[in-house]
Design a protein around this motif. Structure first.
Motif, PDB file in Angstrom:
ATOM      1  N   SER A 179       4.483  -0.401   5.841  1.00 28.45           N
ATOM      2  CA  SER A 179       5.442  -0.783   4.678  1.00 28.45           C
ATOM      3  C   SER A 179       6.401   0.458   4.674  1.00 28.45           C
TER       4      SER A 179
ATOM      5  N   ARG B  12       8.440  -3.675   0.522  1.00 30.15           N
ATOM      6  CA  ARG B  12       7.456  -3.458  -0.700  1.00 30.15           C
ATOM      7  C   ARG B  12       7.358  -4.739  -1.509  1.00 30.15           C
ATOM      8  N   LYS B  13       8.500  -5.341  -1.769  1.00 29.60           N
ATOM      9  CA  LYS B  13       8.327  -6.517  -2.331  1.00 29.60           C
ATOM     10  C   LYS B  13       7.687  -7.567  -2.045  1.00 29.60           C
ATOM     11  N   ASP B  14       7.575  -7.860  -0.709  1.00 24.71           N
ATOM     12  CA  ASP B  14       6.889  -8.886  -0.139  1.00 24.71           C
ATOM     13  C   ASP B  14       5.303  -8.999  -0.583  1.00 24.71           C
ATOM     14  N   LYS B  15       4.781 -10.254  -0.600  1.00 26.33           N
ATOM     15  CA  LYS B  15       3.186 -10.436  -0.876  1.00 26.33           C
ATOM     16  C   LYS B  15       2.625  -9.938   0.435  1.00 26.33           C
ATOM     17  N   LEU B  16       1.340  -9.291   0.339  1.00 20.70           N
ATOM     18  CA  LEU B  16       0.498  -9.073   1.545  1.00 20.70           C
ATOM     19  C   LEU B  16       0.149 -10.416   2.222  1.00 20.70           C
ATOM     20  N   PHE B  17       0.287 -11.640   1.816  1.00 21.54           N
ATOM     21  CA  PHE B  17      -0.010 -12.947   2.461  1.00 21.54           C
ATOM     22  C   PHE B  17       0.959 -13.100   3.765  1.00 21.54           C
ATOM     23  N   VAL B  18       2.181 -12.404   3.554  1.00 24.65           N
ATOM     24  CA  VAL B  18       3.141 -12.672   4.505  1.00 24.65           C
ATOM     25  C   VAL B  18       2.631 -12.018   5.781  1.00 24.65           C
TER      26      VAL B  18
ATOM     27  N   GLU C 232       0.062   0.868   4.145  1.00 27.39           N
ATOM     28  CA  GLU C 232       0.456   0.798   2.946  1.00 27.39           C
ATOM     29  C   GLU C 232       1.053   1.991   2.105  1.00 27.39           C
TER      30      GLU C 232
ATOM     31  N   GLY D  98      -6.944 -10.417   0.905  1.00 25.24           N
ATOM     32  CA  GLY D  98      -6.975 -10.924  -0.409  1.00 25.24           C
ATOM     33  C   GLY D  98      -8.145 -11.852  -0.494  1.00 25.24           C
TER      34      GLY D  98
END
Length: 348
Positions: free
Chosen positions: A64, A93-99, A116, A246
């Motif tokens: 990140s 940083r604003k993106d979700k980790l599922f991306v 991260e 997740g």
């Protein structure tokens, strides 16, 4: 479209040049040039290992935004040691980790190492099997890169490593799961196009103080002794999730302490020490201001005192002589001399 060049006499287009020994259209070997000069040939050497590449494991290594130089060098070292890895640009940083699962699918990768960064001082590492899972989150501590260590060990670029695990990995179920994840991520597939068919270094994963310690050693040819190459880092397990980045929590480390809590405890310890010093100073001031306690006289104190001999009293009837002050006597003498000088002057 430009017209093809023709020879004199209206011959067809000139055939393409072929390497020596290459098959031509007639199935016969190529004829040598009429001038008899040997042309330079560019031949591709055959691969060292002629086996079939079956294990299609590919690992995506990226991070990140907000990482420091040490993390960047660590990522570069891991990509160098793992020929089956791929790189990608930094994730916002604003993106979700599922991306990240979608990024792995675009890059044709089924494993991922994601760094991260938080607060520009804390570094977390995600190891994931994309897209089904499981995934594990670690706190990375005590990072030392290849350029920083300057160890004497060395290994061939692209060679396949051995993986050595602590016996504790086979005793606990969550460590067994991490062992399988480490094997699938860090082991170089056999007959990989970018790998070399040699084994000259070993990755060790040892467990001490509820943390996983990563080391990279060279295997010496003479006596099979180990010489450290680098990099080195320590992984403090936080959680293991069922899904990729997740999902339900499979395991949570009870010994884990967050960096924020650790810094808070350090500040509280320093403040308590400072407060204790001030309390000691206040006590010392109060003791000085307190009145001294009067100790009562002990009646038994003079029991063993022996009386001194009494001296006879002498009665002096004559008045003692007055002591002459030398300063006054000197002043009187000076006055007398002045008077005598005046008289002598008047007489003249």
């Amino acid at each position: 479209m430009a017209a093809a060049k023709r020879k004199r006499g209206g011959a067809a287009t000139r055939p393409r040049k072929r390497a020596k020994g290459a098959p031509n259209g007639t199935g016969l070997p190529a004829k040598p040039s009429p001038q008899g000069e040997e042309r330079e040939e560019h031949s591709i050497p055959a691969p060292v290992s002629k086996g079939k590449w079956k294990n299609k494991e590919r690992v995506l290594i990226f991070s990140s935004r907000g990482i420091n130089f040490r993390t960047r060098h660590l990522m570069h070292d891991l990509r160098t040691l793992m020929p089956h890895s791929k790189a990608d640009t930094k994730m916002d940083r604003k993106d979700k980790l599922f991306v990240i699962n979608e990024i792995c699918e675009i890059k044709n990768c089924n494993k991922c190492i994601f760094f991260e960064a938080k607060k520009k001082q804390d570094l977390y590492m995600w190891l994931s099997n994309s897209p089904q899972g499981p995934s594990a989150k670690f706190l990375v501590q005590n990072i030392h890169t290849l350029a920083e260590l300057k160890m004497t060990g060395n290994c061939l670029r692209g060679s396949r490593p051995l993986l050595s695990f602590d016996p504790v990995f086979d005793q606990e179920p969550h460590y067994a799961l991490l062992k399988e994840l480490f094997i699938q991520i860090f082991s170089t597939p056999q007959y990989h196009p970018k790998s070399q068919p040699f084994v000259d270094h070993v990755f060790t994963f040892s467990i001490t103080d509820n943390r996983i310690w990563f080391r990279n050693y060279q295997i010496m040819e003479e006596d099979a002794s180990l010489v450290e190459i680098g990099p080195r880092f320590v992984l403090n397990l936080i959680k293991i999730f069922q899904g990729s980045f997740g999902g339900p929590t499979l395991y949570e480390n009870p010994h884990y302490q967050s960096p924020n809590m650790h810094r808070r405890m350090t500040r509280l310890a320093i403040a308590a020490k400072f407060r204790e010093k001030h309390q000691v100073k206040d006590l010392q001031k109060l003791r000085k201001k307190e009145e001294k306690t009067i100790i009562p006289e002990d009646p038994m104190e003079t029991v063993f005192d022996t009386p001194a001999e009494e001296k006879p009293l002498e009665i002096v009837l004559v008045k003692p002589e007055l002591k002459v002050n030398l300063k006054k006597k000197k002043k009187l003498f000076q006055r007398q001399r002045k008077r005598q000088k005046k008289k002598s002057r008047v007489g003249v």
